[in-house]
Design an enzyme around this catalytic site. Structure first.
Site, PDB file in Angstrom:
ATOM      1  N   LYS A   1       0.632  -1.333   0.683  1.00  0.00           N
ATOM      2  CA  LYS A   1      -0.069  -0.098  -0.117  1.00  0.00           C
ATOM      3  C   LYS A   1       0.727   1.058  -0.316  1.00  0.00           C
ATOM      4  O   LYS A   1       0.410   1.925  -0.970  1.00  0.00           O
ATOM      5  CB  LYS A   1      -1.040   0.078   1.288  1.00  0.00           C
TER       6      LYS A   1
ATOM      7  N   GLU B   1      -2.763   7.387   8.587  1.00  0.00           N
ATOM      8  CA  GLU B   1      -3.687   7.535   6.880  1.00  0.00           C
ATOM      9  C   GLU B   1      -4.700   8.625   7.663  1.00  0.00           C
ATOM     10  O   GLU B   1      -5.126   7.990   8.923  1.00  0.00           O
ATOM     11  CB  GLU B   1      -4.774   6.963   6.007  1.00  0.00           C
TER      12      GLU B   1
ATOM     13  N   HIS C   1     -14.862  -3.528   8.001  1.00  0.00           N
ATOM     14  CA  HIS C   1     -14.091  -3.145   6.044  1.00  0.00           C
ATOM     15  C   HIS C   1     -14.175  -4.432   5.144  1.00  0.00           C
ATOM     16  O   HIS C   1     -13.585  -4.291   4.399  1.00  0.00           O
ATOM     17  CB  HIS C   1     -12.793  -3.384   6.745  1.00  0.00           C
TER      18      HIS C   1
ATOM     19  N   ARG D   1      -6.524  -8.007  -9.935  1.00  0.00           N
ATOM     20  CA  ARG D   1      -7.121  -9.750  -9.950  1.00  0.00           C
ATOM     21  C   ARG D   1      -8.666  -9.232 -10.105  1.00  0.00           C
ATOM     22  O   ARG D   1      -8.947  -7.887 -10.591  1.00  0.00           O
ATOM     23  CB  ARG D   1      -7.264 -10.296  -8.827  1.00  0.00           C
TER      24      ARG D   1
HETATM   25  P1  ADP Z   1      -7.900  -3.810   2.662  1.00  0.00           P
HETATM   26  O1  ADP Z   1      -6.878  -4.015   1.440  1.00  0.00           O
HETATM   27  O2  ADP Z   1      -8.010  -4.113   4.010  1.00  0.00           O
HETATM   28  O3  ADP Z   1      -9.693  -3.851   1.663  1.00  0.00           O
HETATM   29  P2  ADP Z   1      -8.315  -0.937   1.986  1.00  0.00           P
HETATM   30  O4  ADP Z   1      -7.614   0.017   2.327  1.00  0.00           O
HETATM   31  O5  ADP Z   1      -9.135  -1.320   0.818  1.00  0.00           O
HETATM   32  O6  ADP Z   1      -8.332  -2.043   3.150  1.00  0.00           O
HETATM   33  O7  ADP Z   1      -9.451  -0.179   3.355  1.00  0.00           O
HETATM   34  C1  ADP Z   1     -11.479  -1.510   3.039  1.00  0.00           C
HETATM   35  C2  ADP Z   1     -12.191  -0.395   4.607  1.00  0.00           C
HETATM   36  O8  ADP Z   1     -11.795   0.265   5.046  1.00  0.00           O
HETATM   37  C3  ADP Z   1     -12.276   0.200   3.353  1.00  0.00           C
HETATM   38  O9  ADP Z   1     -13.670   0.164   2.101  1.00  0.00           O
HETATM   39  C4  ADP Z   1     -13.266   1.467   4.204  1.00  0.00           C
HETATM   40  O10 ADP Z   1     -14.151   1.579   4.991  1.00  0.00           O
HETATM   41  C5  ADP Z   1     -12.569   1.769   5.265  1.00  0.00           C
HETATM   42  N1  ADP Z   1     -10.928   2.309   5.227  1.00  0.00           N
HETATM   43  C6  ADP Z   1      -9.512   2.172   4.672  1.00  0.00           C
HETATM   44  N2  ADP Z   1      -9.543   3.349   5.225  1.00  0.00           N
HETATM   45  C7  ADP Z   1     -10.058   4.098   5.489  1.00  0.00           C
HETATM   46  C8  ADP Z   1      -9.364   5.877   6.007  1.00  0.00           C
HETATM   47  N3  ADP Z   1      -8.771   6.141   5.919  1.00  0.00           N
HETATM   48  N4  ADP Z   1     -11.395   6.106   6.967  1.00  0.00           N
HETATM   49  C9  ADP Z   1     -11.840   5.126   6.459  1.00  0.00           C
HETATM   50  N5  ADP Z   1     -12.231   4.300   6.090  1.00  0.00           N
HETATM   51  C10 ADP Z   1     -11.400   3.358   5.711  1.00  0.00           C
END
Ligand code: ADP
Length: 502
Positions: A116, A200, A235, A292
């Site tokens: 990431k 973040e 999530h 993917r």
């Molecule tokens: P993963 O790779 O584990 O799926 P992501 O980075 O795609 O993780 O985040 C998954 C979910 O977590 C997002 O869809 C959101 O709901 C929540 N999320 C992630 N980062 C943030 C953020 N900075 N602020 C608020 N919610 C977040």
């Protein structure tokens, strides 16, 4: 030219990929663990080869064995599906080194997007907006605190190698920051073998909206519009729909442009998804790119009419994309619900086991991507996803009604499922109005966990009564009617019943 595809996966996604292979006239090779001997993908493929014992480390994650099977079965390409080895650089490299085709992007693109922190850096360079935050965290505790203050609480600590909704920690105050960081690092080390963590800004009331990308090896990159995936639990996505009820035409166009820029910046090839978080003022930020096919790809297929698996296979064989951006349109509205063997009333604990009875919904505008059948035992070793229920209708309101109708028809006994929970989501005011964000499930949990209505309970009783009556009559017929030969009545009964579920 690809003639035979090995599918390095299991369950519904393996079946879904083999379906497209069959339509393309390609031979398919299924692989399976001991727990999946009688799984649908094994029965459905042209050939099935054993990988090893049930644990995925000894089967679906065993790169050596999968490549060996590909060679012995004379497959010329490998489709990784999602999960397992789908975003594993070593797997993609090893496949190519073995002279086989990996149906997916380059190893470089997987590596860049798999981490990431690296992905954030690359997006920053490409001019794609990213969630405000840090790259590498500084060494000193004071500097870390200062950074968090600058970003503004609440902040989120994220494992750089994280995925699947895991490896994230919300930090609301400075007091929690350093202890949370320690825990986040040790969790990241244990779960992903990499303790790198970054920070973040935690966006308030965000939407998760992602864009489907398709690219070939000749420089063409198109998008297939968005998917709104804000109905999440821990999530992880539960419901996805397209189009998103939240974004405007202008935002959609701006996000699409950035998604294409993101894909181009890593010379992307094949199917990919650029995920964004969109705040309540509709500012959008790059979250990550999944290199993917996604679980929720069918809703995109439904509104665009494009078979993404076929497109992936064609791109991997070196073909030019068969469609241009202007050929792709969103028609109507599609919703997907992930149907799990789990018990929502009991903290969503997985409920694997024997499926005694299953009636899949059918009818206009309904698609189920599943793999379960009557008498199948859902193994304890893997994700308890039973199927994905996808509906389409000309409008969002009609699609919701269709989903409710399909859920009503969906009957599974033997294991607990989240079908009633999904039905409640379809009834929730915020969902019906299209006015929801990623907090929707948490905010409405009590209502969503309400037990089934009396009517549906009576319905179940009626079904059991009908079953008993049927059983009784069949038994009588076999006992006193024609001779059953040397087959047992139970066997005969089982056969009859399978074709006459009611
Ligand atoms: P993963 O790779 O584990 O799926 P992501 O980075 O795609 O993780 O985040 C998954 C979910 O977590 C997002 O869809 C959101 O709901 C929540 N999320 C992630 N980062 C943030 C953020 N900075 N602020 C608020 N919610 C977040």
């Amino acid at each position: 030219m690809i003639k035979k595809v090995l599918v390095a996966n299991r369950g519904e996604i393996a079946v879904r990929i083999i379906r497209s292979c069959r339509e393309m006239g390609l031979k398919s090779v299924a692989v399976y663990s001991d727990a999946d001997r009688s799984s649908m993908h094994v029965r459905y493929a042209d050939e099935a080869w054993r990988l090893g014992p049930a644990p995925s480390t000894e089967s679906y994650l065993n790169i050596d064995k999968i490549i060996q099977v590909a060679k012995e079965s004379k497959a010329d390409a490998i489709h990784p599906g999602y999960g397992f080895l789908s975003e594993n650089t070593e797997f993609a490299n090893r496949i190519r080194e073995a002279g086989l085709i990996f149906i997916g992007p380059s190893a470089e693109a997987i590596t860049a997007m798999g981490d990431k922190m690296t992905a954030r850096e690359m997006m920053k360079k490409a001019g794609v907006p990213i969630v405000p935050g840090t790259d590498q965290l500084p060494e000193s505790e004071d500097e870390i605190k200062a950074l968090a203050r600058k970003i503004g609480y609440p902040v989120m600590l994220k494992a750089s190698a994280g995925g699947g909704g895991k490896g994230m920690r919300l930090v609301k105050t400075e007091k929690e920051l350093l202890p949370s960081l320690l825990r986040a690092r040790s969790e990241a080390r244990n779960a992903f073998g990499n303790e790198a963590v970054y920070m973040e800004k935690y966006l308030l009331e965000p939407h998760h909206i992602e864009f489907q990308i398709m690219a070939d090896n000749h420089g063409n990159v198109v998008h297939l519009f968005e998917r709104e995936c804000s109905v999440q639990r821990r999530h992880q996505k539960v419901i996805e729909e397209t189009p998103s009820p939240f974004i405007t035409e202008e935002i959609r166009a701006a996000m699409a442009e950035q998604a294409i820029a993101a894909a181009k910046s890593v010379n992307y090839s094949g199917a990919g998804t650029v995920e964004f978080l969109v705040d309540k003022d509709r500012n959008f930020y790059f979250l990550e790119m999944n290199t993917r096919l996604q679980v929720e790809h069918p809703i995109t297929e439904r509104v665009t009419g494009i078979d993404l698996v076929k497109a992936q296979i064609k791109v991997a064989s070196g073909e030019v994309l068969a469609f241009k951006q202007e050929d792709i349109a969103q028609r109507g509205h599609a919703i997907e619900a992930r149907i799990y063997a789990e018990d929502p009333a009991n903290n969503f604990i997985p409920s694997p086991g024997l499926i005694r009875h299953i009636t899949q919904p059918l009818g206009l505008g309904v698609r189920t991507d599943g793999y379960a059948y009557e008498g199948y035992e859902i193994p304890v070793y893997y994700d308890p996803l039973i199927s994905k229920l996808i509906v389409w209708a000309p409008t969002r309101a009609e699609a919701i009604k269709r989903m409710k109708r399909a859920l009503y028809e969906y009957k599974i006994t033997g294991v607990k499922t989240n079908i009633p929970f999904v039905q409640r989501i379809m009834e929730a005011e915020a969902f019906v109005k299209g006015n929801y964000n990623t907090h929707f499930i948490d905010d409405n949990l009590e209502q969503l966990l309400q037990p089934e209505t009396e009517n549906t309970q009576y319905e179940d009783i009626a079904m059991i009564m009908a079953y008993l009556d049927f059983q009784n009559r069949q038994h009588k017929r076999m006992d006193f009617g024609q001779k059953a030969g040397n087959q047992s009545n139970w066997k005969n009964f089982g056969r009859l019943f399978r074709h006459n579920p009611y």
